[in-house]
Design an enzyme around this catalytic site. Structure first.
Site, PDB file in Angstrom:
ATOM      1  N   ARG A  16       0.848  -1.209   0.000  1.00  0.00           N
ATOM      2  CA  ARG A  16       0.000   0.000   0.000  1.00  0.00           C
ATOM      3  C   ARG A  16       0.875   1.248   0.000  1.00  0.00           C
ATOM      4  O   ARG A  16       2.103   1.159   0.047  1.00  0.00           O
ATOM      5  CB  ARG A  16      -0.913   0.010   1.236  1.00  0.00           C
ATOM      6  CG  ARG A  16      -0.165   0.000   2.549  1.00  0.00           C
ATOM      7  CD  ARG A  16      -1.104   0.067   3.747  1.00  0.00           C
ATOM      8  NE  ARG A  16      -1.992  -1.080   3.866  1.00  0.00           N
ATOM      9  CZ  ARG A  16      -1.610  -2.298   4.301  1.00  0.00           C
ATOM     10  NH1 ARG A  16      -0.353  -2.526   4.679  1.00  0.00           N
ATOM     11  NH2 ARG A  16      -2.476  -3.287   4.374  1.00  0.00           N
ATOM     12  N   ILE A  18       3.081   4.538  -0.366  1.00  0.00           N
ATOM     13  CA  ILE A  18       4.166   4.988  -1.237  1.00  0.00           C
ATOM     14  C   ILE A  18       4.811   3.802  -1.963  1.00  0.00           C
ATOM     15  O   ILE A  18       5.122   3.886  -3.153  1.00  0.00           O
ATOM     16  CB  ILE A  18       5.196   5.781  -0.393  1.00  0.00           C
ATOM     17  CG1 ILE A  18       4.571   7.098   0.092  1.00  0.00           C
ATOM     18  CG2 ILE A  18       6.471   6.048  -1.193  1.00  0.00           C
ATOM     19  CD1 ILE A  18       5.367   7.828   1.164  1.00  0.00           C
ATOM     20  N   ASN A  86      11.495   0.732   1.364  1.00  0.00           N
ATOM     21  CA  ASN A  86      10.357   1.619   1.621  1.00  0.00           C
ATOM     22  C   ASN A  86       9.633   1.297   2.927  1.00  0.00           C
ATOM     23  O   ASN A  86       9.074   2.191   3.565  1.00  0.00           O
ATOM     24  CB  ASN A  86       9.370   1.511   0.443  1.00  0.00           C
ATOM     25  CG  ASN A  86       8.023   2.117   0.764  1.00  0.00           C
ATOM     26  OD1 ASN A  86       7.856   3.327   0.746  1.00  0.00           O
ATOM     27  ND2 ASN A  86       7.054   1.268   1.104  1.00  0.00           N
ATOM     28  N   TYR A 150      11.043   8.609  15.418  1.00  0.00           N
ATOM     29  CA  TYR A 150      10.921   8.515  13.952  1.00  0.00           C
ATOM     30  C   TYR A 150      11.987   9.391  13.287  1.00  0.00           C
ATOM     31  O   TYR A 150      12.672   8.957  12.349  1.00  0.00           O
ATOM     32  CB  TYR A 150       9.511   8.950  13.535  1.00  0.00           C
ATOM     33  CG  TYR A 150       9.223   8.872  12.053  1.00  0.00           C
ATOM     34  CD1 TYR A 150       8.887   7.662  11.452  1.00  0.00           C
ATOM     35  CD2 TYR A 150       9.272  10.012  11.243  1.00  0.00           C
ATOM     36  CE1 TYR A 150       8.612   7.589  10.082  1.00  0.00           C
ATOM     37  CE2 TYR A 150       9.002   9.947   9.882  1.00  0.00           C
ATOM     38  CZ  TYR A 150       8.678   8.733   9.312  1.00  0.00           C
ATOM     39  OH  TYR A 150       8.407   8.661   7.955  1.00  0.00           O
TER      40      TYR A 150
HETATM   41  N1  LIG Z   1       3.338   9.171   4.279  1.00  0.00           N
HETATM   42  C1  LIG Z   1       4.214  10.123   4.575  1.00  0.00           C
HETATM   43  O1  LIG Z   1       3.864  11.283   4.809  1.00  0.00           O
HETATM   44  C2  LIG Z   1       5.672   9.818   4.589  1.00  0.00           C
HETATM   45  C3  LIG Z   1       6.568  10.886   4.619  1.00  0.00           C
HETATM   46  C4  LIG Z   1       7.932  10.636   4.620  1.00  0.00           C
HETATM   47  C5  LIG Z   1       8.395   9.339   4.582  1.00  0.00           C
HETATM   48  N2  LIG Z   1       7.509   8.301   4.572  1.00  0.00           N
HETATM   49  C6  LIG Z   1       8.056   6.957   4.534  1.00  0.00           C
HETATM   50  O2  LIG Z   1       7.569   6.280   3.399  1.00  0.00           O
HETATM   51  C7  LIG Z   1       7.549   4.868   3.646  1.00  0.00           C
HETATM   52  C8  LIG Z   1       6.175   4.316   3.293  1.00  0.00           C
HETATM   53  O3  LIG Z   1       5.223   4.947   4.128  1.00  0.00           O
HETATM   54  P1  LIG Z   1       3.661   5.037   3.801  1.00  0.00           P
HETATM   55  O4  LIG Z   1       3.241   6.412   4.128  1.00  0.00           O
HETATM   56  O5  LIG Z   1       3.365   4.457   2.482  1.00  0.00           O
HETATM   57  O6  LIG Z   1       3.146   4.098   5.003  1.00  0.00           O
HETATM   58  P2  LIG Z   1       1.987   2.992   5.058  1.00  0.00           P
HETATM   59  O7  LIG Z   1       1.804   2.715   6.503  1.00  0.00           O
HETATM   60  O8  LIG Z   1       0.827   3.433   4.234  1.00  0.00           O
HETATM   61  O9  LIG Z   1       2.672   1.723   4.338  1.00  0.00           O
HETATM   62  C9  LIG Z   1       3.803   1.113   4.899  1.00  0.00           C
HETATM   63  C10 LIG Z   1       3.863  -0.340   4.446  1.00  0.00           C
HETATM   64  O10 LIG Z   1       5.011  -0.947   5.083  1.00  0.00           O
HETATM   65  C11 LIG Z   1       4.625  -2.220   5.582  1.00  0.00           C
HETATM   66  N3  LIG Z   1       5.460  -2.622   6.713  1.00  0.00           N
HETATM   67  C12 LIG Z   1       5.421  -2.137   7.982  1.00  0.00           C
HETATM   68  N4  LIG Z   1       6.285  -2.808   8.773  1.00  0.00           N
HETATM   69  C13 LIG Z   1       6.897  -3.727   7.978  1.00  0.00           C
HETATM   70  C14 LIG Z   1       7.861  -4.727   8.221  1.00  0.00           C
HETATM   71  N5  LIG Z   1       8.377  -4.929   9.453  1.00  0.00           N
HETATM   72  N6  LIG Z   1       8.286  -5.506   7.185  1.00  0.00           N
HETATM   73  C15 LIG Z   1       7.740  -5.324   5.938  1.00  0.00           C
HETATM   74  N7  LIG Z   1       6.797  -4.400   5.659  1.00  0.00           N
HETATM   75  C16 LIG Z   1       6.377  -3.610   6.666  1.00  0.00           C
HETATM   76  C17 LIG Z   1       3.168  -2.057   5.985  1.00  0.00           C
HETATM   77  O11 LIG Z   1       2.482  -3.298   6.089  1.00  0.00           O
HETATM   78  C18 LIG Z   1       2.633  -1.156   4.869  1.00  0.00           C
HETATM   79  O12 LIG Z   1       2.128  -1.896   3.782  1.00  0.00           O
HETATM   80  C19 LIG Z   1       7.929   4.698   5.118  1.00  0.00           C
HETATM   81  O13 LIG Z   1       9.301   4.369   5.224  1.00  0.00           O
HETATM   82  C20 LIG Z   1       7.664   6.074   5.701  1.00  0.00           C
HETATM   83  O14 LIG Z   1       8.424   6.319   6.849  1.00  0.00           O
HETATM   84  C21 LIG Z   1       6.168   8.502   4.570  1.00  0.00           C
END
Ligand SMILES: NC(=O)c1ccc[n+]([C@@H]2O[C@H](COP(=O)([O-])OP(=O)(O)OC[C@H]3O[C@@H](n4cnc5c(N)ncnc54)[C@H](O)[C@@H]3O)[C@@H](O)[C@H]2O)c1
Length: 251
Positions: A16, A18, A86, A150
């Site tokens: 899901r 990013i 990711n 974080y």
């Molecule tokens: N959404 C934002 O605003 C934002 C901003 C900056 C950075 N990020 C980074 O982008 C990345 C993706 O975030 P997102 O917003 O899509 O989050 P999200 O929670 O929508 O998706 C994260 C995905 O990672 C998976 N995951 C979690 N723990 C895991 C593990 N131990 N092993 C394998 N998979 C695992 C989850 O099941 C999920 O499908 C992350 O690293 C997050 O820190 C997000």
């Protein structure tokens, strides 16, 4: 020819958000993509919806599971050109009251995870002259209330990116990071109420004032695809900020 024609790509946490957008855009640019997530059912559904090459699921904190998934992906793809680290989690808590277990957990997913994945992938990336893209955050560049642990994990990931880039340069492997601001995913949905009570401001107003609008997962996937491609052959050790100007402003 498409930008990522034939590139063999493994994206962690791609069920899901990013990660899914990165997988979708890479597929649209001609890549062959393996989906991976700790949420196996969601990963299978995403793989089917995107018509990706297959799944190789793992919990990125578990070394055995990481190695097995990476080998499974290499088996499916016949090699590896790009690893996208990711998968990540958030914790919203003041540092002084955060539990030690939750501190250890976020470091396990956000730092140990990319470390283990990188170790498993490097021999294959050396063989292909491939590259790694780490999904860090603007939280690795500046502080934010509630996001102390974080922020620390994302700063660590940016530093791992830089050191790996320098160490791997002689072997032809590039390593880059992207640092997004707030983007519209389930992670931000979970953070929204805590930010509203900490700032006493509607989250939409905060975002509008600081970064113009909420980013989209596609905003981030665009730059990840560029970094993964052969258009970026002289780009390594970089941390690209994608935040609508959030970190550019002092007020
Ligand atoms: N959404 C934002 O605003 C934002 C901003 C900056 C950075 N990020 C980074 O982008 C990345 C993706 O975030 P997102 O917003 O899509 O989050 P999200 O929670 O929508 O998706 C994260 C995905 O990672 C998976 N995951 C979690 N723990 C895991 C593990 N131990 N092993 C394998 N998979 C695992 C989850 O099941 C999920 O499908 C992350 O690293 C997050 O820190 C997000």
């Amino acid at each position: 020819m498409s930008e990522l024609d034939g590139k063999r790509i493994f994206v962690t946490g791609s069920a899901r958000g990013i990660g899914r957008a990165i997988a979708a855009q890479a597929l649209a640019r001609g890549a062959r993509v393996v989906i991976s997530d700790v949420d196996v059912d969601a990963a299978e559904a995403t793989c089917a919806a995107l018509d990706a090459e297959g799944t190789a699921n793992c919990d990125v904190t578990d070394e055995g599971s990481v190695q097995a998934a990476l080998e499974q992906a290499v088996g499916i793809l016949g090699g590896l050109d790009v690893l996208v680290n990711n998968a990540g989690i958030e914790v919203a808590s003041p540092l002084a009251t955060q539990s030690t277990e939750s501190f250890d957990r976020i470091f396990a997913v956000n730092v140990r995870g990319p470390f283990l994945m990188t170790k498993a992938a490097v021999p294959h990336l050396v063989e292909s002259g491939g590259n790694i893209v780490n999904i860090a955050s603007v939280a690795g560049l500046g502080g934010s209330p509630l996001l102390g642990s974080y922020c620390a994990t994302k700063a660590a990931l940016i530093q791992m990116t830089r050191v790996a880039a320098v160490e791997l340069r002689p072997s032809g492997v590039r390593v880059n990071a992207v640092c997004p601001g707030f983007a519209d995913t389930s992670m931000v949905d979970r953070l929204r109420p805590d930010f509203e009570s900490a700032t006493q401001m509607p989250f939409g107003d905060l975002v509008a004032a600081k970064q113009g609008r909420l980013g989209t997962a596609d905003d981030i996937a665009e730059v990840v695809c560029f970094l993964a491609s052969d258009r970026a052959t002289w780009v390594t050790g970089s941390a690209y900020v994608l935040d609508g100007g959030l970190t550019a402003s002092l007020v």
